[in-house]
Design an enzyme around this catalytic site. Sequence first.
Site, mmCIF file in Angstrom:
data_model
loop_
_atom_site.group_PDB
_atom_site.id
_atom_site.type_symbol
_atom_site.label_atom_id
_atom_site.label_comp_id
_atom_site.label_asym_id
_atom_site.label_seq_id
_atom_site.Cartn_x
_atom_site.Cartn_y
_atom_site.Cartn_z
ATOM 1 N N LEU A 1 7.894 64.073 59.028
ATOM 2 C CA LEU A 1 9.002 64.447 58.849
ATOM 3 C C LEU A 1 10.063 64.273 60.284
ATOM 4 O O LEU A 1 10.951 64.703 60.228
ATOM 5 C CB LEU A 1 9.370 65.892 58.457
ATOM 6 C CG LEU A 1 8.538 65.732 56.861
ATOM 7 C CD1 LEU A 1 8.822 67.296 56.171
ATOM 8 C CD2 LEU A 1 9.078 64.997 55.932
ATOM 9 N N CYS A 2 9.346 63.482 61.226
ATOM 10 C CA CYS A 2 10.075 63.354 62.426
ATOM 11 C C CYS A 2 11.055 61.877 62.331
ATOM 12 O O CYS A 2 10.674 61.252 61.652
ATOM 13 C CB CYS A 2 9.176 63.235 63.728
ATOM 14 S SG CYS A 2 8.485 64.674 64.444
ATOM 15 N N HIS A 3 12.250 62.337 62.762
ATOM 16 C CA HIS A 3 13.026 61.035 62.771
ATOM 17 C C HIS A 3 12.919 60.238 63.969
ATOM 18 O O HIS A 3 12.407 60.719 65.156
ATOM 19 C CB HIS A 3 14.595 61.767 63.200
ATOM 20 C CG HIS A 3 15.092 62.382 62.017
ATOM 21 N ND1 HIS A 3 14.869 64.054 61.885
ATOM 22 C CD2 HIS A 3 15.915 62.016 60.904
ATOM 23 C CE1 HIS A 3 15.324 64.413 60.788
ATOM 24 N NE2 HIS A 3 16.018 63.299 59.999
ATOM 25 N N MET B 1 9.015 67.337 69.609
ATOM 26 C CA MET B 1 7.816 66.902 68.991
ATOM 27 C C MET B 1 7.402 65.747 69.561
ATOM 28 O O MET B 1 6.418 65.641 69.983
ATOM 29 C CB MET B 1 8.217 66.487 67.627
ATOM 30 C CG MET B 1 8.314 67.724 66.592
ATOM 31 S SD MET B 1 7.114 69.093 66.790
ATOM 32 C CE MET B 1 5.924 68.158 66.287
ATOM 33 N N GLU B 2 8.394 65.068 70.381
ATOM 34 C CA GLU B 2 8.163 63.634 71.150
ATOM 35 C C GLU B 2 7.454 64.269 72.583
ATOM 36 O O GLU B 2 6.516 63.696 73.095
ATOM 37 C CB GLU B 2 9.382 62.900 71.405
ATOM 38 C CG GLU B 2 9.830 62.158 70.328
ATOM 39 C CD GLU B 2 10.402 62.937 69.261
ATOM 40 O OE1 GLU B 2 10.739 62.588 68.332
ATOM 41 O OE2 GLU B 2 10.822 64.134 69.309
ATOM 42 N N ASP C 1 -10.940 61.028 76.622
ATOM 43 C CA ASP C 1 -11.387 59.977 76.305
ATOM 44 C C ASP C 1 -12.175 59.108 77.716
ATOM 45 O O ASP C 1 -13.249 58.622 77.425
ATOM 46 C CB ASP C 1 -10.388 58.976 75.673
ATOM 47 C CG ASP C 1 -11.213 57.665 75.426
ATOM 48 O OD1 ASP C 1 -12.188 57.569 74.518
ATOM 49 O OD2 ASP C 1 -10.603 56.523 75.800
#
Length: 163
Positions: free
Chosen positions: A75-77, A113-114, A128
Amino acid sequence: MARLTHFDGDGQAHMVDVSGKAVTDRIAVADCYIKMTTQTLDLVEQGTAKKGDVLGVARLAGIMGAKKCADLIPLCHPLPITKVAVDLVPDASLPGVRITATVKTSGQTGVEMEALTAASTAALTVYDMLKAAEKTMEIGGLRVVLKDGGKSGRFEAPEGSAP
């Protein structure tokens, strides 16, 4: 309690309509850490990890993560990101690496969110690149430490709330 904007009146998930919101300059900063043994941290600091430049590759991965946020979180733009910076600092007191991601845009919705995606992607990349040396590394403390711009104004995490 604040209304959850990603749900409609029937409780169904939807992408929020931001078309009526003003375009403003926005910034978000997120941080986290990855703990490891001092021997593994030495590989990072001395540049002797088998996979190469751990911090350089993790920095690039974090930048890429911010750019892919809307592909990963439903739901992120998709946003016109104007800046992504990812700082990775070895910290012998953890021991490990502290990661800070800063994201900026000029748009109708924030970039928290980014920033979170950038920081976590960088941490996952450190894991990793070093997992052959140590499998007990721990990623933690992922949080937004600063958010500014938009209707809700400025948020700063309280000092001393990080490990």
